[in-house]
Design an enzyme around this catalytic site. Structure first.
Site, PDB file in Angstrom:
ATOM      1  N   LEU A  48       0.869  -1.172   0.000  1.00  0.00           N
ATOM      2  CA  LEU A  48       0.000   0.000   0.000  1.00  0.00           C
ATOM      3  C   LEU A  48       0.909   1.225   0.000  1.00  0.00           C
ATOM      4  O   LEU A  48       1.868   1.292   0.764  1.00  0.00           O
ATOM      5  CB  LEU A  48      -0.884   0.033   1.258  1.00  0.00           C
ATOM      6  CG  LEU A  48      -2.204  -0.739   1.238  1.00  0.00           C
ATOM      7  CD1 LEU A  48      -2.864  -0.661   2.605  1.00  0.00           C
ATOM      8  CD2 LEU A  48      -3.159  -0.200   0.173  1.00  0.00           C
ATOM      9  N   ASP A  49       0.624   2.201  -0.861  1.00  0.00           N
ATOM     10  CA  ASP A  49       1.416   3.427  -0.898  1.00  0.00           C
ATOM     11  C   ASP A  49       1.346   4.137   0.453  1.00  0.00           C
ATOM     12  O   ASP A  49       0.369   3.974   1.193  1.00  0.00           O
ATOM     13  CB  ASP A  49       0.894   4.369  -1.994  1.00  0.00           C
ATOM     14  CG  ASP A  49       1.171   3.833  -3.388  1.00  0.00           C
ATOM     15  OD1 ASP A  49       2.090   3.009  -3.533  1.00  0.00           O
ATOM     16  OD2 ASP A  49       0.465   4.239  -4.330  1.00  0.00           O
ATOM     17  N   PRO A  50       2.357   4.952   0.780  1.00  0.00           N
ATOM     18  CA  PRO A  50       2.344   5.692   2.055  1.00  0.00           C
ATOM     19  C   PRO A  50       1.078   6.512   2.270  1.00  0.00           C
ATOM     20  O   PRO A  50       0.598   6.623   3.402  1.00  0.00           O
ATOM     21  CB  PRO A  50       3.584   6.588   1.944  1.00  0.00           C
ATOM     22  CG  PRO A  50       4.518   5.822   1.074  1.00  0.00           C
ATOM     23  CD  PRO A  50       3.637   5.143   0.054  1.00  0.00           C
ATOM     24  N   ARG A  51       0.521   7.077   1.201  1.00  0.00           N
ATOM     25  CA  ARG A  51      -0.681   7.910   1.344  1.00  0.00           C
ATOM     26  C   ARG A  51      -1.960   7.084   1.484  1.00  0.00           C
ATOM     27  O   ARG A  51      -3.030   7.625   1.752  1.00  0.00           O
ATOM     28  CB  ARG A  51      -0.822   8.840   0.135  1.00  0.00           C
ATOM     29  CG  ARG A  51       0.210   9.959   0.101  1.00  0.00           C
ATOM     30  CD  ARG A  51       0.025  10.806  -1.149  1.00  0.00           C
ATOM     31  NE  ARG A  51      -1.252  11.492  -1.133  1.00  0.00           N
ATOM     32  CZ  ARG A  51      -1.457  12.703  -0.643  1.00  0.00           C
ATOM     33  NH1 ARG A  51      -0.443  13.379  -0.107  1.00  0.00           N
ATOM     34  NH2 ARG A  51      -2.643  13.268  -0.670  1.00  0.00           N
ATOM     35  N   ALA A  52      -1.848   5.769   1.273  1.00  0.00           N
ATOM     36  CA  ALA A  52      -3.015   4.887   1.378  1.00  0.00           C
ATOM     37  C   ALA A  52      -3.067   4.238   2.752  1.00  0.00           C
ATOM     38  O   ALA A  52      -2.051   4.099   3.436  1.00  0.00           O
ATOM     39  CB  ALA A  52      -2.962   3.813   0.294  1.00  0.00           C
TER      40      ALA A  52
END
Length: 302
Positions: A48-52
């Site tokens: 999962l991306d950091p912003r997710a």
């Protein structure tokens, strides 16, 4: 807390269903778990991306060998998509590369979403971890080099418009593994002619693991401090609970541990979970209709 001795370490095998917070990489979450459990053998089943935020399935001990199967399971997301602008990364991290007036009705957006349901070809974002000639696409993109990625076949099971408050939409997405929600947002914007990018993403399901049953990283960290984290460890046998299973006798367990086949009159074509009478996962096995035996494909205890 002292490091767990090796014999005990080798017997701990299971899953932690973590609600990843925004701002951390998936690897950082795994590192927190390694430090808290004092077990180095741990890994997640889908970045999962950091912003997710949302469901991050972390496997511990021998259960890490289930990664390829859980990673391949379907995913579910709630995505926030902003229309009227597009960025080079297809999300809010990137530079705005175009703007346009948004003149979309609720019905028009719902009809457009239907075009993306089913088996479709999707081009991954240029800022992705996919390798091009041995280098990550995002490294090439950051250097200003042109990144050409081949389209991939994915499957979108459903797209449901939960909210439309122009210029933003909240969409529930049920899709196959390998789907880039950022690309889905970008493609929606292209079809509607106004551009779009992803502004928020929350994974609500990965295979059988749902957000409702997950534990926050903060709560898990507190459990590490009191050494009570075991209560959140899901047995490895439950990781693929939607798979068929066979129960082995104690004698059969010993046979499977040594790679031997187990006779049965019949069995399904797909892989099955072989579990002990106590419910512990021993192996993944496949039925051979010619010999009427189950052949071990992956053994978890030797």
């Amino acid at each position: 807390m002292e490091e767990i001795t090796n014999p005990i370490k080798n017997t701990i095998s299971g899953v932690l269903n973590v609600d990843k917070p925004i701002g951390m990489t998936s690897h950082q979450v795994v590192q927190v778990i390694r430090n808290g459990t004092h077990i180095k053998r741990a890994g997640h089943t889908g970045t999962l991306d950091p912003r997710a935020s949302g469901v991050l399935v972390v496997l511990i001990g021998p259960a890490v060998r289930l990664s390829q199967y859980i990673s391949a399971e379907d995913k579910r997301y709630q995505a926030i998509i902003k229309f009227g602008e597009k960025t080079d990364t297809y999300d809010a991290e990137g530079k705005i590369t175009g703007t346009s007036k948004v003149d979309i009705t609720h019905d028009q957006l719902e009809e457009t979403l239907k075009q993306f349901v089913g088996e479709i070809k999707q081009v991954p974002p240029p800022y992705s971890a996919i390798k091009v000639k041995g280098k990550h696409a995002y490294d090439l993109a950051r250097k200003g080099e042109e990144v050409i990625l081949e389209p991939r076949l994915i499957k979108v099971h459903s797209l449901e418009l939960l909210e439309w408050n122009s210029p933003e939409a909240v969409v529930d997405i049920h899709c196959s593994s390998g789907t880039y929600v950022r690309s889905l947002a970008y493609d929606l914007g292209e079809v509607l002619g106004c551009g779009a990018y992803l502004t928020g993403l929350r994974r609500t399901k990965n295979g059988r693991f749902s957000l409702r049953e997950s534990i926050t990283l903060r709560k898990l960290t507190e459990a590490f401090e009191t050494n009570s984290w075991y209560q959140y460890l899901i047995p490895a046998a439950e990781a693929l609970s939607n798979w068929p299973s066979i129960t082995l006798s104690n004698k059969e367990v010993e046979s499977v541990k040594h790679g031997l086949r187990i006779p049965r009159e019949e069995g399904p074509e797909e892989l099955v979970r072989a579990i002990t009478e106590q419910g512990e996962l021993v192996a993944l096995m496949q039925f051979d209709p010619e010999t009427k035996e189950f052949q071990p494909r992956k053994v978890f205890f030797t």
